[in-house]
Design an enzyme around this catalytic site. Structure first.
Site, mmCIF file in Angstrom:
data_model
loop_
_atom_site.group_PDB
_atom_site.id
_atom_site.type_symbol
_atom_site.label_atom_id
_atom_site.label_comp_id
_atom_site.label_asym_id
_atom_site.label_seq_id
_atom_site.Cartn_x
_atom_site.Cartn_y
_atom_site.Cartn_z
ATOM 1 N N ASP A 59 16.370 -9.815 6.602
ATOM 2 C CA ASP A 59 15.920 -11.199 6.431
ATOM 3 C C ASP A 59 16.990 -12.070 5.785
ATOM 4 O O ASP A 59 17.287 -13.177 6.242
ATOM 5 C CB ASP A 59 14.635 -11.243 5.577
ATOM 6 C CG ASP A 59 13.542 -10.397 6.176
ATOM 7 O OD1 ASP A 59 13.706 -9.914 7.310
ATOM 8 O OD2 ASP A 59 12.515 -10.206 5.494
ATOM 9 N N SER B 125 9.931 -14.629 6.724
ATOM 10 C CA SER B 125 10.937 -14.524 5.660
ATOM 11 C C SER B 125 11.104 -15.764 4.801
ATOM 12 O O SER B 125 12.224 -16.210 4.549
ATOM 13 C CB SER B 125 12.306 -14.186 6.242
ATOM 14 O OG SER B 125 12.264 -13.008 6.897
ATOM 15 N N SER B 126 10.000 -16.294 4.327
ATOM 16 C CA SER B 126 10.115 -17.448 3.432
ATOM 17 C C SER B 126 10.852 -17.073 2.146
ATOM 18 O O SER B 126 11.646 -17.867 1.632
ATOM 19 C CB SER B 126 8.730 -18.007 3.112
ATOM 20 O OG SER B 126 7.889 -16.986 2.657
ATOM 21 N N SER B 127 10.621 -15.870 1.642
ATOM 22 C CA SER B 127 11.274 -15.519 0.375
ATOM 23 C C SER B 127 12.776 -15.313 0.563
ATOM 24 O O SER B 127 13.574 -15.753 -0.264
ATOM 25 C CB SER B 127 10.612 -14.309 -0.282
ATOM 26 O OG SER B 127 10.669 -13.199 0.550
ATOM 27 N N GLU C 56 12.030 -3.096 14.148
ATOM 28 C CA GLU C 56 11.242 -3.421 12.955
ATOM 29 C C GLU C 56 11.145 -2.192 12.050
ATOM 30 O O GLU C 56 10.973 -1.067 12.537
ATOM 31 C CB GLU C 56 9.848 -3.880 13.398
ATOM 32 C CG GLU C 56 9.285 -5.023 12.601
ATOM 33 C CD GLU C 56 10.070 -6.334 12.723
ATOM 34 O OE1 GLU C 56 10.974 -6.564 11.897
ATOM 35 O OE2 GLU C 56 9.757 -7.118 13.632
ATOM 36 N N GLY D 249 3.976 -15.844 3.897
ATOM 37 C CA GLY D 249 3.211 -14.658 4.297
ATOM 38 C C GLY D 249 3.046 -14.499 5.797
ATOM 39 O O GLY D 249 2.156 -13.789 6.248
HETATM 40 C C1 GLA Z 1 10.428 -7.353 5.923
HETATM 41 C C2 GLA Z 1 11.654 -6.907 5.145
HETATM 42 C C3 GLA Z 1 12.810 -6.570 6.080
HETATM 43 C C4 GLA Z 1 12.375 -5.611 7.181
HETATM 44 C C5 GLA Z 1 11.088 -6.091 7.839
HETATM 45 C C6 GLA Z 1 10.551 -5.083 8.816
HETATM 46 O O1 GLA Z 1 10.655 -8.560 6.567
HETATM 47 O O2 GLA Z 1 12.062 -7.902 4.238
HETATM 48 O O3 GLA Z 1 13.879 -6.047 5.347
HETATM 49 O O4 GLA Z 1 12.250 -4.318 6.692
HETATM 50 O O5 GLA Z 1 10.083 -6.362 6.882
HETATM 51 O O6 GLA Z 1 11.425 -4.902 9.867
#
Ligand code: GLA
Length: 381
Positions: free
Chosen positions: A169, A123-125, A32, A119
């Site tokens: 994402d 990764s909805s966006s 992460e 949120g």
């Molecule tokens: C968000 C960002 C990713 C990544 C994560 C953390 O999801 O969009 O690119 O940096 O945070 O790992």
């Protein structure tokens, strides 16, 4: 998700039928805040996704309708036409990034909706960007490959949404494969599919249903901390372009030259890159107990050193530990959203019930529970 509502709305708004596309959200097992540092990540696409119906309309205008919000937006395709609504900027941004690559995106009509919780760190966006990236590429025959589409999604975040995110994402949303995780090297962008079938275990997400980070402000600050430390290391080691290129020794050399907070953030990243490699090695031997310990290590680091956790997430992580859950940690960017939990089948019911009850008692919020199912990435339906 039932796409008939999208179909109905499209028909009623535009009096015709278009083509349907989808692109999913993602989980990440470990790794992460490593992506924008050139490290590794281990995501998988999930069964929650964004869906759009789309049809070129022969004009130079986009007419878009967000079904979940009951909002519409019309915008042109020139740089000056940036729409006011945040959700529309994701679509506009993708069109612009494609145009910057010399391709012609023309006007189109669209309706979209999805079931990726907003949120929640899922990764909805990115799912939205990838859905439109994939759809437009197909509709206008632009010839981009999946990695290029992912990179244009990332550029959309940077240039039109104010979040200096990494590639994880959008990459996961575009490249997901049912039953497989992807181990991506974010420096070379090379990746491999890793089968994921942890026998005797389940993966479950617990959504705190809180978000503390609006518009990516803190996220961007974390990235800047890392970049400042890289700049300090590069004075001695010019080959270091990203924290991925550095090791603990190099980091220690600059300890007295950099801000202590920046140092602590970077220490987390260097450790996290190694943690991912260790977890992958363990999983290759079906040693999920070791991998789970690494996940706890990630949580600890994200909470104490990287400071992207929050009381709600820490609380759920503590309960996981108490319940004997194999691995648990905050997932995604942080500041709220979900924990990801690797739990033995026989402990699952007790853990989920205990965690939800205790969470509601403590915070007055009902946590949401999602069983993880690893699915395919962006596609036409
Ligand atoms: C968000 C960002 C990713 C990544 C994560 C953390 O999801 O969009 O690119 O940096 O945070 O790992």
């Amino acid at each position: 998700m039932d796409v008939s509502k999208i179909r109905e709305k499209f028909k009623s708004l535009y009096g015709t039928e278009g083509a349907l596309y989808t692109s999913p959200g993602r989980i990440n097992i470990i790794g992460e805040h490593t992506d924008y540092n050139g490290g590794f990540v281990l995501p998988g696409a999930i069964d929650k996704a964004m869906y759009c119906e789309i049809k070129p309309n022969g004009t130079d205008k986009v007419r878009a309708y967000a079904l979940d919000l009951n909002e519409s937006c019309e915008f042109g395709l020139e740089e000056a036409d940036k729409p006011a609504q945040q959700w529309a900027c994701y679509i506009f941004g993708i069109c612009r990034e494609m145009a910057k690559k010399g391709k012609t995106v023309k006007g189109f009509d669209t309706v979209f909706a999805g079931d990726v919780p907003l949120g929640a760190g899922m990764s909805s966006s990115a799912a939205l960007e990838s859905c439109f990236g994939f759809a437009l590429n197909d509709q206008f025959n632009l010839g981009f490959d999946r990695m290029e589409i992912a990179l244009m999604g990332q550029a959309t975040e940077h240039n039109y949404c104010g979040v200096k995110c990494g590639i994880m994402d959008q990459f996961a949303s575009c490249n997901g494969k049912e039953g497989y995780l992807m181990r991506l090297d974010c420096r070379s962008l090379k990746f491999e599919y890793v089968p994921f079938n942890p026998e005797g275990y389940r993966l479950v997400l617990l959504n705190t249903c809180v978000t503390h980070n609006l518009a990516g402000g803190e996220y961007n600050k974390r990235r800047e901390s890392c970049e400042r430390v890289v700049a300090a290391i590069a004075k001695r080691h010019p080959e270091v372009k990203l924290l991925r290129d550095a090791d603990m020794e190099m980091l220690k050399e600059v300890k007295n030259e950099v801000d202590p907070i920046d140092y602590m953030r970077s220490e987390f990243v260097v450790e996290e890159i190694q943690r991912l490699l260790d977890a992958c090695a363990a999983m290759e031997k079906d040693d999920y107990e070791t991998a789970g310990q690494k996940m706890y290590g990630t949580h600890e680091g994200l909470s104490k050193k990287y400071a992207v956790s929050c009381p709600e997430l820490d609380f759920l992580n503590d309960i996981a530990k108490e319940c004997g859950v194999t691995g648990s940690r905050v997932m995604g960017g942080g500041f709220g959203g979900c924990t990801i939990n690797l739990v033995k089948n026989e402990l699952y019911d007790n853990f989920v019930k205990k965690a939800c009850d205790a969470y509601e008692k403590k915070f007055g919020i009902k946590a949401k529970v999602y069983d993880v199912v690893i699915k395919d990435g962006a596609r036409k339906l």
